[in-house]
Design an enzyme around this catalytic site. Structure first.
Site, mmCIF file in Angstrom:
data_model
loop_
_atom_site.group_PDB
_atom_site.id
_atom_site.type_symbol
_atom_site.label_atom_id
_atom_site.label_comp_id
_atom_site.label_asym_id
_atom_site.label_seq_id
_atom_site.Cartn_x
_atom_site.Cartn_y
_atom_site.Cartn_z
ATOM 1 N N ASN A 141 -1.967 -0.105 7.449
ATOM 2 C CA ASN A 141 -1.392 -1.597 7.611
ATOM 3 C C ASN A 141 -0.685 -2.121 6.507
ATOM 4 O OD1 ASN A 141 -3.318 -2.141 5.764
ATOM 5 N ND2 ASN A 141 -4.563 -3.659 7.286
ATOM 6 N N GLU B 38 -9.347 -10.360 -7.701
ATOM 7 C CA GLU B 38 -8.387 -9.298 -7.668
ATOM 8 C C GLU B 38 -7.470 -9.365 -8.446
ATOM 9 O OE1 GLU B 38 -7.239 -9.687 -3.642
ATOM 10 O OE2 GLU B 38 -9.296 -8.925 -2.814
ATOM 11 N N TYR C 211 -12.321 -2.756 -3.197
ATOM 12 C CA TYR C 211 -12.849 -2.901 -1.830
ATOM 13 C C TYR C 211 -14.412 -3.007 -1.700
ATOM 14 C CZ TYR C 211 -8.067 -2.503 0.337
ATOM 15 O OH TYR C 211 -6.742 -2.793 0.924
ATOM 16 N N LYS D 44 0.955 -1.222 0.088
ATOM 17 C CA LYS D 44 -0.154 0.081 0.055
ATOM 18 C C LYS D 44 0.807 1.373 0.061
ATOM 19 C CE LYS D 44 -3.832 -2.436 2.309
ATOM 20 N NZ LYS D 44 -4.746 -2.550 3.665
ATOM 21 N N ARG E 159 2.513 -7.121 9.409
ATOM 22 C CA ARG E 159 1.540 -6.079 10.110
ATOM 23 C C ARG E 159 1.973 -5.806 11.350
ATOM 24 N NH1 ARG E 159 -4.042 -7.386 7.251
ATOM 25 N NH2 ARG E 159 -3.777 -6.430 5.477
ATOM 26 N N ARG F 197 -1.877 -14.897 4.052
ATOM 27 C CA ARG F 197 -2.517 -14.122 5.094
ATOM 28 C C ARG F 197 -2.105 -14.558 6.504
ATOM 29 N NH1 ARG F 197 -6.825 -10.500 3.988
ATOM 30 N NH2 ARG F 197 -7.984 -11.360 5.890
ATOM 31 N N HIS G 176 -1.674 -5.664 1.460
ATOM 32 C CA HIS G 176 -2.800 -6.253 1.241
ATOM 33 C C HIS G 176 -2.537 -7.949 0.729
ATOM 34 C CE1 HIS G 176 -6.733 -7.268 -0.492
ATOM 35 N NE2 HIS G 176 -6.132 -7.784 -1.572
ATOM 36 N N PHE H 224 -15.404 3.385 6.974
ATOM 37 C CA PHE H 224 -14.001 3.562 6.855
ATOM 38 C C PHE H 224 -13.792 3.543 5.079
ATOM 39 C CE2 PHE H 224 -14.088 -0.884 7.750
ATOM 40 C CZ PHE H 224 -13.280 -1.425 6.900
#
Ligand code: IDP
Ligand code: MG
Length: 152
Positions: free
Chosen positions: A115, A129, A52, A12, A105, A88, A118, A60
């Site tokens: 964070n 995605e 998203y 990110k 993270r 993950r 992704h 948010f």
């Protein structure tokens, strides 16, 4: 031989600005996963809203799209057996404070809204995605020379 999966990973804008590209990618390389595709881009709001879309009703969501559009990202596809679930686990929980030591993270960031990385949450989301971020010809087919030393 276990069935190969693909997952979508994005560093990110905060991960880029904080100089964490190398450290985060190193983790996946060292694990033995194969890099399939990678690009550096400033994602459009349209792409990010689609990315998203499942969170569109969350308070948010507008801030999340703005944050993800605030600078460039590194978008990648990685391959391996159960790579979706393993990545993950390697990333940790959405909230860095709930993440285990040794996860990206937990080790590199503090707040859920910053964070740094992704990773797709299921094989199905990974497919969706990857289709949003990459053309099929951008996924590169090659054999890693380490393959026979990673898999028996
Ligand atoms: P994930 O990235 O671990 O899959 P999701 O719940 O799918 O987490 O949320 C997507 C992203 O939205 C998170 O990674 C984080 O950047 C952001 N986010 C999630 N919850 C919050 C929040 O409560 N405040 C601000 N941002 C959030
Ligand atoms: Mg998610």
């Amino acid at each position: 031989m276990a069935k190969m999966e693909h997952t979508f990973i994005a560093i990110k804008p905060d991960g880029i600005q904080r100089g964490l590209v190398g450290d985060t990618i190193k983790h996946f390389e060292q694990k033995g996963f194969r890099l399939v595709a990678m690009k550096f881009l400033r994602a459009s709001e349209e792409l990010l809203k689609q990315h998203y879309i499942d969170l569109k009703d969350r308070l948010f969501y507008p801030g999340l799209v703005k944050y993800m559009n605030s600078g460039p990202v590194v978008a990648m596809v990685w391959e391996g057996p159960t790579v979706v679930k393993t990545v993950r686990t390697m990333l940790g929980e959405s909230n860095p404070a709930d993440s285990q030591p040794g996860t990206t993270r937990r080790d590199f960031c503090i707040q859920v809204g910053r964070n740094i990385i992704h990773g797709s949450d299921s094989v199905k989301s990974a497919g969706r995605e990857i289709g949003l971020w990459f053309e099929s010809e951008e996924l590169v087919d090659y054999k890693s020379c380490a393959f026979d030393w990673i898999y028996e």
